[in-house]
Design an enzyme around this catalytic site. Sequence first.
Site, mmCIF file in Angstrom:
data_model
loop_
_atom_site.group_PDB
_atom_site.id
_atom_site.type_symbol
_atom_site.label_atom_id
_atom_site.label_comp_id
_atom_site.label_asym_id
_atom_site.label_seq_id
_atom_site.Cartn_x
_atom_site.Cartn_y
_atom_site.Cartn_z
ATOM 1 N N LEU A 138 0.776 -1.035 0.141
ATOM 2 C CA LEU A 138 0.065 -0.006 -0.275
ATOM 3 C C LEU A 138 0.822 1.299 0.166
ATOM 4 O O LEU A 138 0.354 2.287 -0.531
ATOM 5 C CB LEU A 138 -0.793 -0.027 1.108
ATOM 6 C CG LEU A 138 -2.069 -1.236 1.240
ATOM 7 C CD1 LEU A 138 -2.790 -1.162 2.716
ATOM 8 C CD2 LEU A 138 -2.899 -1.103 0.137
ATOM 9 N N GLU A 178 4.825 3.152 1.890
ATOM 10 C CA GLU A 178 6.052 3.061 2.738
ATOM 11 C C GLU A 178 6.367 4.456 3.145
ATOM 12 O O GLU A 178 6.067 5.651 2.558
ATOM 13 C CB GLU A 178 7.052 2.525 2.171
ATOM 14 C CG GLU A 178 7.701 3.148 0.726
ATOM 15 C CD GLU A 178 9.102 2.410 0.239
ATOM 16 O OE1 GLU A 178 9.519 1.775 0.692
ATOM 17 O OE2 GLU A 178 9.275 2.773 -0.941
ATOM 18 N N ALA A 187 9.572 6.183 6.098
ATOM 19 C CA ALA A 187 11.018 6.181 6.328
ATOM 20 C C ALA A 187 11.465 5.015 7.184
ATOM 21 O O ALA A 187 12.735 4.658 7.071
ATOM 22 C CB ALA A 187 11.443 7.359 7.076
ATOM 23 N N LEU A 188 10.453 4.458 8.092
ATOM 24 C CA LEU A 188 10.841 3.428 9.028
ATOM 25 C C LEU A 188 9.819 2.253 8.475
ATOM 26 O O LEU A 188 10.439 1.037 9.063
ATOM 27 C CB LEU A 188 10.503 3.708 10.240
ATOM 28 C CG LEU A 188 11.424 5.091 10.879
ATOM 29 C CD1 LEU A 188 10.831 5.413 12.345
ATOM 30 C CD2 LEU A 188 12.829 4.791 10.752
ATOM 31 N N GLU A 242 7.058 -0.017 5.697
ATOM 32 C CA GLU A 242 5.926 -0.120 4.581
ATOM 33 C C GLU A 242 4.676 -0.715 4.992
ATOM 34 O O GLU A 242 4.652 -1.531 6.021
ATOM 35 C CB GLU A 242 6.761 -0.903 3.507
ATOM 36 C CG GLU A 242 6.980 -2.344 3.738
ATOM 37 C CD GLU A 242 7.779 -3.114 2.722
ATOM 38 O OE1 GLU A 242 7.923 -4.350 2.888
ATOM 39 O OE2 GLU A 242 8.480 -2.297 1.797
ATOM 40 N N VAL A 243 3.642 -0.306 4.492
ATOM 41 C CA VAL A 243 2.539 -0.772 4.658
ATOM 42 C C VAL A 243 1.816 -1.744 3.697
ATOM 43 O O VAL A 243 1.733 -1.374 2.391
ATOM 44 C CB VAL A 243 1.431 0.451 4.695
ATOM 45 C CG1 VAL A 243 0.034 -0.165 5.358
ATOM 46 C CG2 VAL A 243 1.894 1.427 5.969
ATOM 47 N N ASP A 251 3.971 15.037 15.187
ATOM 48 C CA ASP A 251 4.101 15.117 13.684
ATOM 49 C C ASP A 251 2.994 15.275 13.374
ATOM 50 O O ASP A 251 2.568 14.174 12.160
ATOM 51 C CB ASP A 251 4.891 13.817 13.585
ATOM 52 C CG ASP A 251 5.493 13.698 12.128
ATOM 53 O OD1 ASP A 251 5.611 14.769 11.752
ATOM 54 O OD2 ASP A 251 5.960 12.519 11.591
#
Length: 1634
Positions: A1383, A1385, A1387-1388, A1390-1391, A1500
Amino acid sequence: MNNQFEVFRPNSYTYDVLAKQYTETIASSGHMVLSHHGFYKGNLNENKLKNGKGTFLFPNSIYSGQWNSDKKEGDGTLIILKPQKIQKKSSQSKSQQQPPSQTKKSSSPINLSPRLQGQNPTITTNGSNNNNKVNIESLINKLNDKFNQCEELINQTSQEEFLKQQDYYNGKWINGKANGIGCFHFSKDDSMHYDFWRYGVVIRYANQQNILKPLYDDSVPAGLLNSREILKDMMEDWKSVVVGDDDFPCTRPYLTTPTASISLNRENINIYSNNNSNGTTSPTSPSILSPTQVPLSPPKVNTAPSTLISEDDNNFTSGSGFCSPSSSLSIKMSSPISSGLQHSKTQPNVSQSQNQQIQQQQQQQQQQPSLLVNSTIVQTNTNNNKFNDLLINQRNQQKILKKQLLKSNQQKQSFGIITSNYLKSRLENEEKFFMTLILFISKWEIPFKSFNIPNNPSIHASFLIFVPDTDNCTFISLSNLIMQSNVLERLIFKLLIDPMSKVLNSTALNTLTESQTLGNLSTYNNNNNNTINNTISIGQSKSANSSPNKISPSVSLVGVSSLTTLPSSTPEERELHKLLPICLDLDETPHIEKECIASILNIFKLFPTIEDYQPPQFIPDTICKFISCFKKTRALENYLLQKQFQMSKDYFFKPTATTATPNNNNNSSGNSKLTTTTHLTNNTTTTTIVSGSKTLKRTKVTPPSQSSSSSSPSSDQTNLPSIAISSSNGISYKSPPVTSPPPTKPTFSVSLTTSNKIDISASNPNGNGMKLYGSNATTTAASSILNNNNNNNNNNNNNNNNNNNNNNNNNNNCGQRRQTVESIFPTFKQQSNTDLLTSLMQSTSISLSNKYSSSTTTISTVDQTPPELTLQSLNILLSQFKQSYLFPDSITLSFNYLTKQKENIEQMEKIIQSKIQLIQETKPKQQQLQQQQQKNLLNYSSSFNEYLTNHDNLIDSILIGLKNDLSQLQKSFEICLTLYKEMITQQIQLVLKRLKSAHSFINQLIGLPQSRVSKLPKDFIVRFIKHTHRIIYQLYNSANNTFIKLDNEIKIDIDEFIVQSNDLFSKLPNGAITTNGTTMNSIPSPVSPIGSPPLPSISASVYEYFLGKKSSSSLTLNVSQQQQSSNSLDRSSVQFEPSDITPGPFSFISPLDKIIEEIMSGHYQLILPVASSGDDLLVSVVSLGLIDLRSYLSSNNRLKEISKSSLIQLFNILLHSTVICHNINSYLPEVFKTLILLLPFYPKKDELFIKYKEIFIGFMELCVIDELCGFSFIYLEFLGLLVKPKKKGLRKELKKEFVELFPIQLFIDIMEKPIVDATNKNAEKTRAQAAQILINLSISSIECLLEVKSKNALGPILDICKFGQAFAHTQIEESELQILQFLGEGALAEVHKGIWKGKEVAVKIFNEGSFSFRLEDFLKEVAILGLISHPNLLKLKGACIAPRSHKSTFMIVTELMHKGTLLEVINKNKPLSLEDIIKYALSVAQGLAYLHSVDFIHRDIKAANILVDKNNNAKVGDFGLSRVIDNNFNMTAVAGTPKWESPECLMGEAYTSASDVYSYGMMLFELATGDEPFLEIQSIVELARSVCDKKLKPKISSSVPNFISSLIKDCLHNSPKKRPTMNQIIQKLCNHKC
């Protein structure tokens, strides 16, 4: 081989020991020691005590295994030797190989003092005197010869063939006794039997609770709830029974002075040594010590040594080779009891006559003033002759004492394993031991009415002692062992032959022999015109000088109620009056029992005693053996079966009993006044009809249809007075109040009242009275308790000794913990039958009263319809019925014995008659004597006549003896015949009464409504009738036997019973039973009666329908013998009628080593009696078994397959067992680990909390106080599961009540409690579990979360979560997830889209390879997502935290947001409508407002971190940078995306909720314009200069609505204090929306 021997004395000994060090296989601590008690080879500790591995040769056994300070401790094997099978090769001594000149004794003494001075004395061959060197070598050779023989025997014991031929035990030992799991080997059948041993005996559990109940009721059996520390109390009593049974009966006498034998030679006197105060030895002057002086034996103990170097070396190992003086020890115990069978402390000893002889000889030795000769006398020539005489005298005395000791050594010792032979030996040799054992059995096994010491009727679960019977290769119970003893026969034998043991009027005997025959003794007694209280015993009459003979009370035992007995008061008759009801199966109606015993004893007294004549022993033995035919062979089995059957009847039928007061008034008018009395006794219900002043021994049996009750076999409840009995052996007896049988399955409506809620102040040393739990609990109270607990622990540790610091700490802590548990549950400890837990454990509804008072718990019962009879329950009832109503084997046995006896007597009569005839023919006639005188020419007639007369007198005496023998032989048979008629009459009457009760029960079955028997076959009742039919048929045959004719009245009674039972018998397949007065020709021949099992057997064949397989074995109740294999449970079974029985394991008497297997098989009710036994060793065994139970339940998804009812029952039983078991160290942790495993599957957590919250309070107190025991963190984990969020834990209302009982501050204090001891790993676990509870409560309730926030506890909670010690999420296994398409991504991470439990989810997979990835960040985000819960926050489903490896993954599973991020929505739909802008802005504002309310800052906020679902609902996500606001310090500004950060954050100032408002303004700018802020700025330095210095703001397009533009400007204000809060923003958006 080292030839150096040393003499030393351990500190705890009163004499020296002789030892020899060896170094072949063991280090320097290896020694070989020879003593009067035996030979030891093994290790000694620094105190010269047996320690470590070693072997000891006892007189009749060998132990090889671990020792600890002279006690068998650890793993070991005890071999019970069979002397005739021991083969020993005696080596030839060196002295025998030497010439006689070299072995000749020297006449000058040997001076060994140079070698003895300043050190332990030694014996070596390096003597300074050449003349004595040969003698010393001979002595050492003899010693070496003895040592070699013992070593040879030790080596032989390790051989497999040798072990196979011996009986031995192999297992655990504690304090010199078999304790723990061990196996016993029987040599005869080469079988191994595993059992649980305690104090040298086998312990098994008799499940006396109704076994039918588990079929219908899933709740805890109520009868087991009150059982506490039964086994512990029983074993304390057992220790008092076998008091003095030690391996070494003296005080540490495992060795004695070795110089006793050496002193026989005058040359070796200097080997003696004295004991100094420091425990060392020093040489003594030459002397001769008597056998009774120190150091040969301890003071105050009568003993005499046998020689180490015996004069007969060949007898060293012949049964008494070690010559143990223990068998001659006898510590006299004073007792006020004068009877021969009295209760007293007993120990193994020799007979009284032997002791007296030994004491007299010792006194004679002590009275000799010259026996102890000093050195000056020895060295004086004038006293040499006197010295030699004394030496010879001493040798002779030692020989005499040695012979007595050899005889006394036949008294066996158990050496840690008590066998049946050992107990029988003590029963035969110790008069008082029998009474001690009887009283113990009456208290713990079978309540003997004659001693009035029944066991507690409220104890339905009991433990039984079994001992190995090596003769029959099985285990036997104590009650059955008593029946095998010959105590009864010995008393009868004495009564028969001793004229002083019976009082018999000669006139009465003459009258009886003239007017009555032996066959009409019972009629003689029944025709007496006196009442039972004024009965003249058979064979007695009133004399002019004596008062009428009445049945008078006997001399009472200590505290035992008076018992009526015979007119005579001889000890033998009184004791027989007590023993006959125990050993024989008699009618237990009091006056009938007395009459039966009186008849039996008076028949015994008919055995004539002739002056100056002692009959051959076999003649009275025939009568004793005949009585043995009527002794109970299965006393324990019958008692337990009848008790079980009574409980089963009470379960299915309402207990009804007809009672009436006996008519004690004499009816002078002679009118017949009938009074019916029903007596509930141990064996049966007996009905006596009293008519006026005459008591009829024969009872007319009423038809079963007219009977209104069923009460046979009897219950164990007897109407005995409640008395306290204190015996001299330390066993305390108190007869409890009579209680009624358990009612049928009740419905309870309970109102609980206690004096106070259990509070922590009970254990508060300051006594400030502050409550820990409840709505009024304060933070100060909890904190002070924790501080006080720390102080107490520190004080306890400081008070311990430095040398034993660790051991003392453990012991003190264990004792304190035990006291703590007892103080925590005072209410439960004080209550008995109305126990609070009894009500708590019921499965029905319970109402809790809010008002607490000092009154006890009240339980009101409501009648309920009895359970329906099923095929299983019917078969159990049928089996119990058959085992409870049996045809007496004694009738057949006695008949067979009598017929054989008649044949033997007829043969003996012929032989004696022929001998008499031959002797009479050898006697010269008078005419022959006269002729001889006439032929005599010398004057020797007078001498000749004297010679002939003497021979004639001798022949006459032989004739008289033979005639007396013949007369006694005939009389013995007549007495046996009379006894047979009397006993058979009683047996038949007793069986008829029991059959009447059986038919009453059958009529109850017939009268059941159809709804209760609908599942049964139509002819189910026939199976019960068949059994009684067989019994009555056998009775009829016995009564009509042509060999021995009984009274016609007995036959009439049987015929009447048959007529009355004709209706029942007519239901048999052969039709109605007809009778013609005395015939039963129409009765078909039944199957032969069920044979009796072996005497010592007890197993659960009554309930074999539970067992795993079926067989066609007979329906006998065999006592369970262990299976030879220890790995499988006994699955033997019995074929029932019908055969379709559900299999399953169950044991009526359970071997405790198999208890875990039975629990794992589903019989969870066995946990309670074991947990409440009070025996820490047994509890520890079960504790280890719970580990196996958890492993069993966890494997193959068994927890999901187990039924809810079974799970509830197991859970309730385990939880209840934690209250009645005080073993904190091992049991409580293991139980709660098991409860933790079960709790997620427990379906009624709300009801669980309501029932047990009082218990939870008590254990919470224990948790706070007793943190070091390893229980605290386990219990907190249990509570954490109980308050799990959502449907996994309690409902919301009960969680509020939970917080009222256990305040939030309590768990915060536990979590923040400093760890003093860094090595205490449990303290860190306790902190983590306290945090887990706070997490669960915070997730479940916003109020709890706010309270946690207000107490600044969120930070510590997240810190604990960051290290993976607590979790705010559901832990998901990687195998449970199905990863689908990608789906996006960051920086840390991915989905991906995924599937979990059949639903679509979003899976965020963190990139471990990234340099910026940190596990702490991952765990923190998971914890934050788990703690917070709001519709506008991303919902966490769970997380997967796999072990870190090259394939490991860390994933967060959330709800799937179908439309992606808000940024993607903006880009796709640019520009957004005002309605969408307000909707998205309001959703994000509401989510941020919730975060700020619980002191979370996102840090954030931007459109890329806002997710949108398919319904256009925006939710705040990506909590990776979230932090908790802490008022004590400022947060750093190293946070989110710079363009969205506030000016103060860019400048490094504190990050606050106003910073999130600034970022929210930037996100609102994105919504309104569709553009990223500050597109023209490309570097962070330029951004900081523009925003911080130039106060630059993003340019808002004119197309943006004014109120949106105004709101953006307010949020982007340079001053944080002037920015609006999220709640104000929500208010503005809502106002405009409206």
